[in-house]
Design an enzyme around this catalytic site. Sequence first.
Site, PDB file in Angstrom:
ATOM      1  N   ASP A   1      -7.274  -3.591  10.634  1.00 27.74           N
ATOM      2  CA  ASP A   1      -6.441  -2.402  10.399  1.00 27.74           C
ATOM      3  C   ASP A   1      -7.127  -1.178  10.991  1.00 27.74           C
ATOM      4  O   ASP A   1      -8.007  -0.597  10.370  1.00 27.74           O
ATOM      5  CB  ASP A   1      -6.210  -2.210   8.888  1.00 27.74           C
ATOM      6  CG  ASP A   1      -5.334  -0.993   8.603  1.00 27.74           C
ATOM      7  OD1 ASP A   1      -4.701  -0.486   9.554  1.00 27.74           O
ATOM      8  OD2 ASP A   1      -5.284  -0.551   7.435  1.00 27.74           O
TER       9      ASP A   1
ATOM     10  N   ASP B   1      -9.734  -2.620   1.848  1.00 30.78           N
ATOM     11  CA  ASP B   1      -9.852  -2.066   3.209  1.00 30.78           C
ATOM     12  C   ASP B   1     -11.181  -1.329   3.213  1.00 30.78           C
ATOM     13  O   ASP B   1     -11.423  -0.463   2.349  1.00 30.78           O
ATOM     14  CB  ASP B   1      -8.657  -1.130   3.445  1.00 30.78           C
ATOM     15  CG  ASP B   1      -8.697  -0.415   4.786  1.00 30.78           C
ATOM     16  OD1 ASP B   1      -9.766   0.129   5.147  1.00 30.78           O
ATOM     17  OD2 ASP B   1      -7.644  -0.353   5.458  1.00 30.78           O
TER      18      ASP B   1
ATOM     19  N   ASP C   1     -11.663   7.838   6.312  1.00 31.20           N
ATOM     20  CA  ASP C   1     -10.895   6.625   6.607  1.00 31.20           C
ATOM     21  C   ASP C   1     -10.225   6.781   7.964  1.00 31.20           C
ATOM     22  O   ASP C   1      -9.011   6.810   8.080  1.00 31.20           O
ATOM     23  CB  ASP C   1      -9.851   6.427   5.489  1.00 31.20           C
ATOM     24  CG  ASP C   1      -9.026   5.178   5.689  1.00 31.20           C
ATOM     25  OD1 ASP C   1      -9.552   4.206   6.253  1.00 31.20           O
ATOM     26  OD2 ASP C   1      -7.853   5.174   5.270  1.00 31.20           O
TER      27      ASP C   1
ATOM     28  N   HIS D   1      -8.774  -5.771   4.806  1.00 33.70           N
ATOM     29  CA  HIS D   1      -8.458  -5.030   6.025  1.00 33.70           C
ATOM     30  C   HIS D   1      -9.796  -4.621   6.608  1.00 33.70           C
ATOM     31  O   HIS D   1     -10.528  -3.841   5.988  1.00 33.70           O
ATOM     32  CB  HIS D   1      -7.652  -3.765   5.707  1.00 33.70           C
ATOM     33  CG  HIS D   1      -6.181  -3.991   5.657  1.00 33.70           C
ATOM     34  ND1 HIS D   1      -5.274  -2.977   5.448  1.00 33.70           N
ATOM     35  CD2 HIS D   1      -5.448  -5.127   5.806  1.00 33.70           C
ATOM     36  CE1 HIS D   1      -4.047  -3.480   5.460  1.00 33.70           C
ATOM     37  NE2 HIS D   1      -4.125  -4.776   5.670  1.00 33.70           N
TER      38      HIS D   1
ATOM     39  N   LYS E   1      -6.954   2.673  -2.450  1.00 36.50           N
ATOM     40  CA  LYS E   1      -7.426   3.712  -1.540  1.00 36.50           C
ATOM     41  C   LYS E   1      -8.086   4.831  -2.328  1.00 36.50           C
ATOM     42  O   LYS E   1      -7.742   5.064  -3.487  1.00 36.50           O
ATOM     43  CB  LYS E   1      -6.248   4.255  -0.726  1.00 36.50           C
ATOM     44  CG  LYS E   1      -6.684   5.195   0.378  1.00 36.50           C
ATOM     45  CD  LYS E   1      -5.672   5.285   1.501  1.00 36.50           C
ATOM     46  CE  LYS E   1      -6.152   6.303   2.517  1.00 36.50           C
ATOM     47  NZ  LYS E   1      -5.306   6.363   3.699  1.00 36.50           N
TER      48      LYS E   1
ATOM     49  N   HIS F   1     -11.668   2.436   2.564  1.00 38.97           N
ATOM     50  CA  HIS F   1     -11.064   3.021   1.369  1.00 38.97           C
ATOM     51  C   HIS F   1     -12.005   3.196   0.189  1.00 38.97           C
ATOM     52  O   HIS F   1     -11.582   3.143  -0.966  1.00 38.97           O
ATOM     53  CB  HIS F   1      -9.852   2.183   0.939  1.00 38.97           C
ATOM     54  CG  HIS F   1      -8.727   2.255   1.934  1.00 38.97           C
ATOM     55  ND1 HIS F   1      -7.483   1.740   1.710  1.00 38.97           N
ATOM     56  CD2 HIS F   1      -8.673   2.816   3.167  1.00 38.97           C
ATOM     57  CE1 HIS F   1      -6.713   1.959   2.754  1.00 38.97           C
ATOM     58  NE2 HIS F   1      -7.411   2.603   3.660  1.00 38.97           N
TER      59      HIS F   1
ATOM     60  N   TRP G   1       0.857  -1.185   0.000  1.00 40.88           N
ATOM     61  CA  TRP G   1       0.000   0.000   0.000  1.00 40.88           C
ATOM     62  C   TRP G   1       0.892   1.233   0.000  1.00 40.88           C
ATOM     63  O   TRP G   1       1.845   1.320   0.773  1.00 40.88           O
ATOM     64  CB  TRP G   1      -0.921   0.045   1.237  1.00 40.88           C
ATOM     65  CG  TRP G   1      -1.587   1.382   1.324  1.00 40.88           C
ATOM     66  CD1 TRP G   1      -2.606   1.836   0.546  1.00 40.88           C
ATOM     67  CD2 TRP G   1      -1.212   2.478   2.170  1.00 40.88           C
ATOM     68  NE1 TRP G   1      -2.892   3.139   0.857  1.00 40.88           N
ATOM     69  CE2 TRP G   1      -2.061   3.555   1.851  1.00 40.88           C
ATOM     70  CE3 TRP G   1      -0.240   2.650   3.166  1.00 40.88           C
ATOM     71  CZ2 TRP G   1      -1.970   4.798   2.496  1.00 40.88           C
ATOM     72  CZ3 TRP G   1      -0.145   3.877   3.814  1.00 40.88           C
ATOM     73  CH2 TRP G   1      -1.016   4.937   3.464  1.00 40.88           C
TER      74      TRP G   1
ATOM     75  N   GLU H   1      -3.282  -3.014  -2.121  1.00 39.88           N
ATOM     76  CA  GLU H   1      -4.400  -2.390  -1.417  1.00 39.88           C
ATOM     77  C   GLU H   1      -4.712  -1.043  -2.053  1.00 39.88           C
ATOM     78  O   GLU H   1      -3.848  -0.192  -2.198  1.00 39.88           O
ATOM     79  CB  GLU H   1      -4.034  -2.192   0.070  1.00 39.88           C
ATOM     80  CG  GLU H   1      -5.113  -1.474   0.883  1.00 39.88           C
ATOM     81  CD  GLU H   1      -4.731  -1.268   2.349  1.00 39.88           C
ATOM     82  OE1 GLU H   1      -3.544  -1.475   2.706  1.00 39.88           O
ATOM     83  OE2 GLU H   1      -5.615  -0.887   3.143  1.00 39.88           O
TER      84      GLU H   1
ATOM     85  N   ASP I   1     -10.102   4.880  10.648  1.00 36.27           N
ATOM     86  CA  ASP I   1      -9.524   3.730  11.337  1.00 36.27           C
ATOM     87  C   ASP I   1      -9.896   3.666  12.816  1.00 36.27           C
ATOM     88  O   ASP I   1      -9.035   3.445  13.668  1.00 36.27           O
ATOM     89  CB  ASP I   1      -8.005   3.667  11.118  1.00 36.27           C
ATOM     90  CG  ASP I   1      -7.647   3.267   9.698  1.00 36.27           C
ATOM     91  OD1 ASP I   1      -7.976   2.142   9.305  1.00 36.27           O
ATOM     92  OD2 ASP I   1      -7.063   4.096   8.963  1.00 36.27           O
TER      93      ASP I   1
HETATM   94  C1  RNT Z   1      -3.792   3.108   4.925  1.00 34.71           C
HETATM   95  C2  RNT Z   1      -3.949   1.656   4.722  1.00 34.71           C
HETATM   96  C3  RNT Z   1      -2.835   0.802   5.266  1.00 34.71           C
HETATM   97  C4  RNT Z   1      -2.341   1.255   6.621  1.00 34.71           C
HETATM   98  C5  RNT Z   1      -1.390   0.312   7.293  1.00 34.71           C
HETATM   99  C6  RNT Z   1      -0.691   0.954   8.441  1.00 34.71           C
HETATM  100  O1  RNT Z   1      -4.912   3.819   4.613  1.00 34.71           O
HETATM  101  O2  RNT Z   1      -5.164   1.224   5.242  1.00 34.71           O
HETATM  102  O3  RNT Z   1      -3.232  -0.518   5.262  1.00 34.71           O
HETATM  103  O4  RNT Z   1      -3.404   1.498   7.495  1.00 34.71           O
HETATM  104  O5  RNT Z   1      -0.538  -0.209   6.374  1.00 34.71           O
HETATM  105 ZN    ZN Z   2      -5.552  -0.881   5.316  1.00 33.99          ZN
END
Ligand code: RNT
Ligand code: ZN
Length: 419
Positions: free
Chosen positions: A326, A258, A293, A285, A225, A261, A182, A223, A295
């Site tokens: 994640d 993820d 995003d 994720h 985004k 994303h 990523w 990955e 998290d």
């Molecule tokens: C970032 C991605 C990625 C990170 C990690 C730390 O938006 O989700 O996966 O969160 O690699």
């Molecule tokens: Zn991620």
Amino acid sequence: MSERYESARELYAAAGVDTEAAIERLKKVPVSLHCWQGDDVKGFDQDGPLTGGIQTTGNYPGRARTPDELFADLDEAMKLMPGQKKINVHASYAIFEDGEFADRDALEPKHFRRWVEFAKAHGAGLDFNPTFFSHARVKDGLTLTSPDEETRRFWINHGKACIRIANYFAQETGIPCIMNIWIGDGFKDVPADRMGPRVRYKEAIDEILSEPYDFTMVKPCVESKVFGIGVEAYTAGSAEFALSYAAMNKEKCIPLMDNGHYHPTEMVSDKIPALLAFFPEIALHVTRPVRWDSDHVVLFDDETREIAKEVVRCGGLDGRVKLALDYFDAGINRISAWTVGFRNFQKALLQALLAPHEELKALQDENRMTELMVRQEELKTMPFGDVWNRYCEVCGVPADGAWFGEIERYEREVLSTRC
Ligand code: RNT
Ligand code: ZN
């Protein structure tokens, strides 16, 4: 076995569900626990800020500052989590001993020896991530897409070093290692060239994946985004980019989604079966985006449960869907954050296993949609908590209501001494 569980088992049996089978099944499903919740994504190889368009917010005391502290915290959290774990490590968590140092392009397996020891001690596999952020060689916010040849070369070499480390993880543990690529590369404002960076990114991944590996044991992913903080207008590794790369290179990598994303009304739960119609394997994720995003810690909420349902009913538990968490919250006790999120995803998987999927699919195929709605709604108020507590008991971890005291003790005795 408690009376409550006995009674729940009977009620589920009457609804066509075998609770014992569900518990046995879930015990063996690996879910990857991300090391970066423990220290706000700082890592051990640099002392600068978190970059790449991601952000941790909050300053709850007790962040792990050293490998020893992070391992101790992970140990503590893992004691409270049922189910089979993998440990997800970022390259920035390299551990240098005896005053030595290696930059990201020169990382070697030996810098991750202690992670292997930790994983082995827990009977866990290891996953890995090159770290294309929080580093002086990120130039103008760019890594693999940089127009600067030297910068790009540095990060390609980092990616290759990471393949070698993923090889080492897989060999040492005997368990396949997911290696997730990523990058946060993109632009804050309207670019003049949207294709150039993507072509460079594509060629860079090609080069990284030219490093030898056995695709049955090392699983590189890409990955995607949609945007990052300070990178709002354009992200090189967009959904179409990552998916197309994986689709065109099925023999050597897999796509990773993820659920933070995508645009807010897009649902990863719905994308899982779409991808599984084409890809033998996909990776996830699991996170919780709140308006962006962000998290946040994974909750036992609708979309988490819907994701788990799709994984279960599409046959994803047999290895087709690689599960990882994640998220990173610096505003609450980090051990609790790890624990709650992991337990919640386990809950979602267990609840997904406690449904008569074949019967429900038959109702759909026979167009008995009225009945399907009734059955699906009634499943929601089944005595799930009693089966969950039984699962915790079988896994040898505390049931709900019985573990927060331990978090408080650890905070008092360990975390509060870190100031
Ligand atoms: C970032 C991605 C990625 C990170 C990690 C730390 O938006 O989700 O996966 O969160 O690699
Ligand atoms: Zn991620």
